[in-house]
Scaffold this motif. Structure first.
Motif, PDB file in Angstrom:
ATOM      1  N   TYR A 125      -6.357   6.496  -7.573  1.00 45.24           N
ATOM      2  CA  TYR A 125      -5.510   7.606  -6.827  1.00 45.24           C
ATOM      3  C   TYR A 125      -4.467   8.269  -7.667  1.00 45.24           C
ATOM      4  CZ  TYR A 125      -7.019   5.193  -2.196  1.00 45.24           C
ATOM      5  OH  TYR A 125      -7.807   5.033  -1.368  1.00 45.24           O
ATOM      6  N   THR A 126      -4.007   9.427  -7.027  1.00 47.45           N
ATOM      7  CA  THR A 126      -3.029  10.297  -7.724  1.00 47.45           C
ATOM      8  C   THR A 126      -1.938  10.859  -6.571  1.00 47.45           C
ATOM      9  OG1 THR A 126      -2.643  11.769  -9.638  1.00 47.45           O
ATOM     10  CG2 THR A 126      -4.328  12.164  -8.103  1.00 47.45           C
TER      11      THR A 126
ATOM     12  N   VAL B 158      -8.774  10.253  -6.375  1.00 46.12           N
ATOM     13  CA  VAL B 158      -9.473  10.897  -7.744  1.00 46.12           C
ATOM     14  C   VAL B 158     -11.060  11.085  -7.500  1.00 46.12           C
ATOM     15  CG1 VAL B 158      -9.686  10.910 -10.195  1.00 46.12           C
ATOM     16  CG2 VAL B 158      -7.368  10.365  -9.149  1.00 46.12           C
ATOM     17  N   LYS B 159     -11.511  12.340  -7.639  1.00 46.43           N
ATOM     18  CA  LYS B 159     -12.906  12.190  -7.780  1.00 46.43           C
ATOM     19  C   LYS B 159     -13.439  11.986  -8.915  1.00 46.43           C
ATOM     20  CE  LYS B 159     -13.276  16.341  -4.787  1.00 46.43           C
ATOM     21  NZ  LYS B 159     -13.574  17.598  -4.433  1.00 46.43           N
ATOM     22  N   LYS B 160     -14.532  11.049  -9.107  1.00 40.09           N
ATOM     23  CA  LYS B 160     -15.229  10.532 -10.340  1.00 40.09           C
ATOM     24  C   LYS B 160     -16.276  11.882 -10.725  1.00 40.09           C
ATOM     25  CE  LYS B 160     -15.259   5.718  -9.674  1.00 40.09           C
ATOM     26  NZ  LYS B 160     -16.126   4.485  -9.264  1.00 40.09           N
ATOM     27  N   SER B 161     -16.091  11.989 -11.888  1.00 41.07           N
ATOM     28  CA  SER B 161     -16.853  13.399 -12.629  1.00 41.07           C
ATOM     29  C   SER B 161     -18.090  12.716 -13.289  1.00 41.07           C
ATOM     30  CB  SER B 161     -16.179  14.313 -12.984  1.00 41.07           C
ATOM     31  OG  SER B 161     -15.990  13.850 -14.495  1.00 41.07           O
TER      32      SER B 161
ATOM     33  N   LYS C  64       0.982  -1.257  -0.094  1.00 38.02           N
ATOM     34  CA  LYS C  64       0.089  -0.106  -0.098  1.00 38.02           C
ATOM     35  C   LYS C  64       0.875   1.443   0.091  1.00 38.02           C
ATOM     36  CE  LYS C  64      -3.876  -1.985   2.464  1.00 38.02           C
ATOM     37  NZ  LYS C  64      -4.608  -2.176   3.566  1.00 38.02           N
ATOM     38  N   PRO C  65       0.444   2.187  -0.627  1.00 41.80           N
ATOM     39  CA  PRO C  65       1.332   3.530  -0.738  1.00 41.80           C
ATOM     40  C   PRO C  65       1.234   4.142   0.601  1.00 41.80           C
ATOM     41  CG  PRO C  65      -0.803   3.809  -1.981  1.00 41.80           C
ATOM     42  CD  PRO C  65      -0.708   2.172  -1.409  1.00 41.80           C
ATOM     43  N   LYS C  66       2.313   4.975   0.969  1.00 41.74           N
ATOM     44  CA  LYS C  66       2.187   5.974   1.986  1.00 41.74           C
ATOM     45  C   LYS C  66       1.165   7.094   1.734  1.00 41.74           C
ATOM     46  CE  LYS C  66       6.818   5.029   3.780  1.00 41.74           C
ATOM     47  NZ  LYS C  66       8.134   5.864   3.813  1.00 41.74           N
TER      48      LYS C  66
ATOM     49  N   MET D 299       5.751   4.860  -7.007  1.00 39.40           N
ATOM     50  CA  MET D 299       4.602   4.067  -7.431  1.00 39.40           C
ATOM     51  C   MET D 299       3.988   4.670  -8.584  1.00 39.40           C
ATOM     52  SD  MET D 299       3.027   2.454  -3.936  1.00 39.40           S
ATOM     53  CE  MET D 299       2.303   1.029  -4.610  1.00 39.40           C
ATOM     54  N   MET D 300       3.698   5.933  -8.688  1.00 37.76           N
ATOM     55  CA  MET D 300       2.995   6.498  -9.716  1.00 37.76           C
ATOM     56  C   MET D 300       4.047   6.452 -11.028  1.00 37.76           C
ATOM     57  SD  MET D 300       1.603  10.433  -9.985  1.00 37.76           S
ATOM     58  CE  MET D 300       2.812  11.326 -10.191  1.00 37.76           C
TER      59      MET D 300
END
Length: 54
Positions: free
Chosen positions: A33-34, A43-46, A4-6, A23-24
């Motif tokens: 995630y970003t 990230v919000k889903k639009s 899992k990312p920090k 990781m990105m």
């Protein structure tokens, strides 16, 4: 299972395997995630559809 990312990049040298920036860069960041300003953000889903010029 991938690590899992920090939540925040610690800027250590050498970079750890859980660093969100690394990781990105490698493409192993979980979907949805970003990274912004060295912090992991969701990230919000639009629901808006892109407008096409007619």
């Amino acid at each position: 299972m991938p690590p899992k990312p920090k939540k925040k990049c610690c800027s250590d040298k050498p970079a750890c395997k859980r660093c969100p920036l690394q990781m990105m860069k490698k493409g192993t960041l979980p979907p949805g995630y970003t990274v912004k300003k060295r912090k992991l953000v969701k990230v919000k889903k639009s629901d808006k559809k892109s407008k096409v010029a007619a």
